[in-house]
Design a protein around this motif. Structure first.
Motif, mmCIF file in Angstrom:
data_model
loop_
_atom_site.group_PDB
_atom_site.id
_atom_site.type_symbol
_atom_site.label_atom_id
_atom_site.label_comp_id
_atom_site.label_asym_id
_atom_site.label_seq_id
_atom_site.Cartn_x
_atom_site.Cartn_y
_atom_site.Cartn_z
ATOM 1 N N ALA A 110 0.845 -1.188 0.000
ATOM 2 C CA ALA A 110 0.000 0.000 0.000
ATOM 3 C C ALA A 110 0.880 1.239 0.000
ATOM 4 C CB ALA A 110 -0.915 -0.015 1.220
ATOM 5 N N PRO A 111 0.346 2.389 -0.392
ATOM 6 C CA PRO A 111 1.128 3.623 -0.406
ATOM 7 C C PRO A 111 1.334 4.177 1.002
ATOM 8 C CG PRO A 111 -0.859 3.783 -1.777
ATOM 9 C CD PRO A 111 -1.010 2.588 -0.903
ATOM 10 N N ALA A 112 2.213 5.169 1.084
ATOM 11 C CA ALA A 112 2.396 5.965 2.290
ATOM 12 C C ALA A 112 2.149 7.422 1.938
ATOM 13 C CB ALA A 112 3.806 5.783 2.850
ATOM 14 N N CYS A 113 1.926 8.243 2.968
ATOM 15 C CA CYS A 113 1.718 9.673 2.759
ATOM 16 C C CYS A 113 2.502 10.452 3.807
ATOM 17 C CB CYS A 113 0.236 10.018 2.821
ATOM 18 S SG CYS A 113 -0.106 11.783 2.571
ATOM 19 N N ASP A 114 3.652 10.965 3.419
ATOM 20 C CA ASP A 114 4.436 11.859 4.280
ATOM 21 C C ASP A 114 4.900 13.017 3.412
ATOM 22 O OD1 ASP A 114 6.281 13.223 5.828
ATOM 23 O OD2 ASP A 114 6.982 11.415 6.843
ATOM 24 N N LEU A 115 4.141 14.097 3.430
ATOM 25 C CA LEU A 115 4.436 15.223 2.553
ATOM 26 C C LEU A 115 5.680 15.982 2.997
ATOM 27 C CD1 LEU A 115 0.785 16.468 1.945
ATOM 28 C CD2 LEU A 115 2.160 14.920 0.550
ATOM 29 N N SER A 116 6.029 15.904 4.279
ATOM 30 C CA SER A 116 7.279 16.507 4.749
ATOM 31 C C SER A 116 8.478 15.791 4.139
ATOM 32 C CB SER A 116 7.362 16.441 6.275
ATOM 33 O OG SER A 116 6.284 17.090 6.892
ATOM 34 N N GLU A 117 8.426 14.482 4.152
ATOM 35 C CA GLU A 117 9.500 13.686 3.564
ATOM 36 C C GLU A 117 9.585 13.904 2.061
ATOM 37 O OE1 GLU A 117 10.542 8.955 2.917
ATOM 38 O OE2 GLU A 117 9.112 9.543 4.476
ATOM 39 N N ALA A 118 8.436 13.930 1.406
ATOM 40 C CA ALA A 118 8.422 14.158 -0.045
ATOM 41 C C ALA A 118 9.043 15.501 -0.396
ATOM 42 C CB ALA A 118 6.985 14.082 -0.568
ATOM 43 N N GLU A 119 8.789 16.510 0.425
ATOM 44 C CA GLU A 119 9.345 17.845 0.189
ATOM 45 C C GLU A 119 10.867 17.830 0.306
ATOM 46 O OE1 GLU A 119 8.914 22.383 2.001
ATOM 47 O OE2 GLU A 119 7.462 20.830 2.534
ATOM 48 N N LEU A 120 11.384 17.029 1.232
ATOM 49 C CA LEU A 120 12.841 16.917 1.390
ATOM 50 C C LEU A 120 13.478 16.175 0.217
ATOM 51 C CD1 LEU A 120 13.028 16.077 5.198
ATOM 52 C CD2 LEU A 120 13.843 18.171 4.116
ATOM 53 N N LEU A 121 12.764 15.208 -0.343
ATOM 54 C CA LEU A 121 13.297 14.418 -1.459
ATOM 55 C C LEU A 121 13.207 15.162 -2.793
ATOM 56 C CD1 LEU A 121 11.669 10.985 -0.504
ATOM 57 C CD2 LEU A 121 14.118 11.495 -0.419
ATOM 58 N N ALA A 122 12.260 16.086 -2.896
ATOM 59 C CA ALA A 122 11.962 16.737 -4.176
ATOM 60 C C ALA A 122 13.156 17.449 -4.811
ATOM 61 C CB ALA A 122 10.795 17.700 -4.007
ATOM 62 N N PRO A 123 13.990 18.203 -4.070
ATOM 63 C CA PRO A 123 15.103 18.911 -4.726
ATOM 64 C C PRO A 123 16.086 17.983 -5.427
ATOM 65 C CG PRO A 123 14.723 19.799 -2.533
ATOM 66 C CD PRO A 123 13.895 18.560 -2.647
ATOM 67 N N TYR A 124 16.069 16.712 -5.070
ATOM 68 C CA TYR A 124 17.007 15.750 -5.658
ATOM 69 C C TYR A 124 16.326 14.862 -6.696
ATOM 70 C CZ TYR A 124 19.164 17.487 -1.469
ATOM 71 O OH TYR A 124 19.652 18.338 -0.489
ATOM 72 N N GLY A 125 15.063 15.184 -6.990
ATOM 73 C CA GLY A 125 14.349 14.469 -8.037
ATOM 74 C C GLY A 125 14.004 13.033 -7.718
ATOM 75 N N ILE A 126 13.934 12.686 -6.447
ATOM 76 C CA ILE A 126 13.696 11.280 -6.092
ATOM 77 C C ILE A 126 12.426 11.090 -5.255
ATOM 78 C CG2 ILE A 126 16.091 10.516 -6.276
ATOM 79 C CD1 ILE A 126 16.414 10.945 -3.290
ATOM 80 N N GLU A 127 11.609 12.149 -5.123
ATOM 81 C CA GLU A 127 10.397 11.993 -4.317
ATOM 82 C C GLU A 127 9.449 10.980 -4.940
ATOM 83 O OE1 GLU A 127 9.168 15.061 -7.307
ATOM 84 O OE2 GLU A 127 10.989 14.520 -6.236
ATOM 85 N N SER A 128 9.466 10.856 -6.274
ATOM 86 C CA SER A 128 8.541 9.935 -6.943
ATOM 87 C C SER A 128 8.931 8.475 -6.717
ATOM 88 C CB SER A 128 8.498 10.222 -8.440
ATOM 89 O OG SER A 128 9.769 10.026 -9.037
#
Length: 456
Positions: free
Chosen positions: A116-134
């Motif tokens: 199942a998926p997870a939802c942590d938008l804080s973590e996704a925001e930290l991963l985004a600058p490195y292009g790996i949030e997806s």
């Protein structure tokens, strides 16, 4: 003006200001359900297992809203592996906005299925600058879920139904949960009995400390049952990690009850099962999943047939909140090291995702953001809402604090802290407290004191 008329007016005005709201308002209940099955290709379990390649069975978010007691109260159970940090805030805010209440009167819990998926938008925001949030999150899907969630709840509000009685029932669940931490003679973890195993020694070891009881709460309008909510503590994995989205045996057992009692709205919450799993009784086969489903569904049915009802009024209902700050484990106090790992494009992807998870939670703690524990008293029954992958000992301790109450514990609230062990568990070793816990041993004293205040 006639004296009699003036007296009548004064009586009405005084009644408006001084009569308790509980006497003036009818208790009502709203149910809502939303399909939260991810699209093919979405990350599962934050990228720690293969992404979704097929759908074995759908995922749902199910909830109730209690009306007629001050501001509305919302309880929601979600077929996700985790909702934490900024993601948890977003879910509470979406539900509060739609239900016309405040976030502190909302409790959201996952069932912690791994497929199942997870939802942590804080973590996704930290991963985004490195292009790996997806690699960890399907953020557009998560945003769409929150949008649809608000619409679903708003659309459900006009369908509120009165309720007059509360039912309680319980049953022993046979051969499902077992403790994951098998200690050796030296008092240290000798064997970690994961969610599935074929190791003869792990299978032969005793169940260990568990809570074998499944608790059931039900809401009724007179003789008509409206909602059934069950609580049982264990990790809910049978077989997983092959890209097949599934609500696993907890969701499948819930579906059995859906079919058996189609007029009832069924919800299920995972209890404080951080150190529990089905490992003693699960070899990871499809046959084992079926057996676990049948055993849990049997416990749900037995709890339902054993239900007793009592009248409930608004003054029987009380919502309490205890915000706490849980101290960080020592390795998480070095934010520079976590940031360096996150930035390191030579490091393994999962190490970078792990660093982002740790960093997201550590930043919130250092910014003095609290985590809320809450309780909902319904007459002699109490729902206790706890954060993280919390150990079963906290659930058992709560029951000992108030043996006169029918206590139903939901774990896996805000999953930001990860595993929350007992103080002694951190010195015993093992997977939970040595790698994926973000809290320090001192957390036990803080949590037990907060639970005691909630149950007082």
């Amino acid at each position: 003006m006639r004296p009699g008329f003036l007296l009548t007016v004064c009586t009405v005005v005084l009644s408006f200001f001084f009569c308790p709201a509980s006497e003036a308002q009818e208790l009502r209940l709203v149910t809502f359900q939303l399909d939260v099955t991810p699209p093919i290709g979405s990350p599962l379990c934050e990228g720690f297992i293969p992404p979704a390649s097929k759908i074995d069975d759908p995922l749902s978010a199910r909830g109730i809203i209690i009306l007629g007691v001050e501001q509305p109260i919302v309880l929601c159970a979600v077929d996700f592996v985790g909702i934490g940090n900024g993601g948890y805030d977003a879910w509470k805010e979406a539900l509060a906005s739609a239900a016309e209440t405040i976030p502190s009167r909302v409790a959201v819990h996952v069932l912690h299925q791994h497929d199942a998926p997870a939802c942590d938008l804080s973590e996704a925001e930290l991963l985004a600058p490195y292009g790996i949030e997806s690699k960890a999150f399907d953020v557009p899907f998560l945003r769409d879920v929150l949008k649809r969630l608000k619409l679903t709840v708003k659309a459900a509000l006009p369908s509120a139904r009165p309720f007059t009685h509360l039912g309680t029932g319980q049953a022993t669940v046979d051969r499902v949960a077992s403790n994951r931490r098998i200690l050796g003679e030296d008092g240290k973890v000798k064997i970690v009995r994961y969610s599935s195993t074929v190791d003869p020694e792990a299978i032969a070891a005793p169940e260990g400390v568990i809570d074998p009881q499944l608790k059931l709460l039900s809401f009724w309008n007179g003789d008509t049952p409206l909602v059934s909510i069950t609580y049982y503590a264990t990790h809910p994995q049978s077989h997983y990690g092959k890209g097949a989205v599934s609500a696993d045996f907890v969701g499948l057992a819930r579906a059995v009850r859906d079919r058996a009692e189609p007029k009832l709205f069924h919800m299920h919450f995972n209890g404080a099962g951080g150190n529990l799993a089905a490992g003693k009784y699960n070899n990871g086969s499809q046959e084992a999943r079926i057996e676990l489903t049948e055993r849990l569904a049997a416990g749900m049915e037995q709890a339902w047939t054993s239900t007793t009802r009592v009248p409930v009024a608004a003054n029987d209902i009380e919502w309490r909140v205890e915000p706490v700050t849980l101290p960080l484990r020592e390795p998480l106090q070095n934010l520079t090291a976590l940031e360096d790992m996150l930035k390191n494009d030579k490091a393994h992807l999962l190490e970078r995702i792990r660093a982002a998870k740790d960093l997201a939670y550590a930043k919130r703690v250092l910014a003095k953001q609290t985590i809320e524990l809450s309780s909902l008293r319904l007459g002699q029954a109490v729902i206790l809402n706890l954060p993280g992958e919390i150990f079963v000992e906290y659930q058992l301790a709560a029951q000992k604090m108030r043996p006169d109450r029918f206590i139903c514990t939901a774990g896996y609230g805000d999953c930001g802290p990860g595993y929350i062990g007992t103080a002694i568990a951190y010195s015993e070793g093992g997977y939970e407290t040595s790698w994926v816990s973000r809290t320090a041993p001192e957390s036990e004293e803080i949590l037990l004191a907060a639970i005691a205040r909630l149950l007082k």
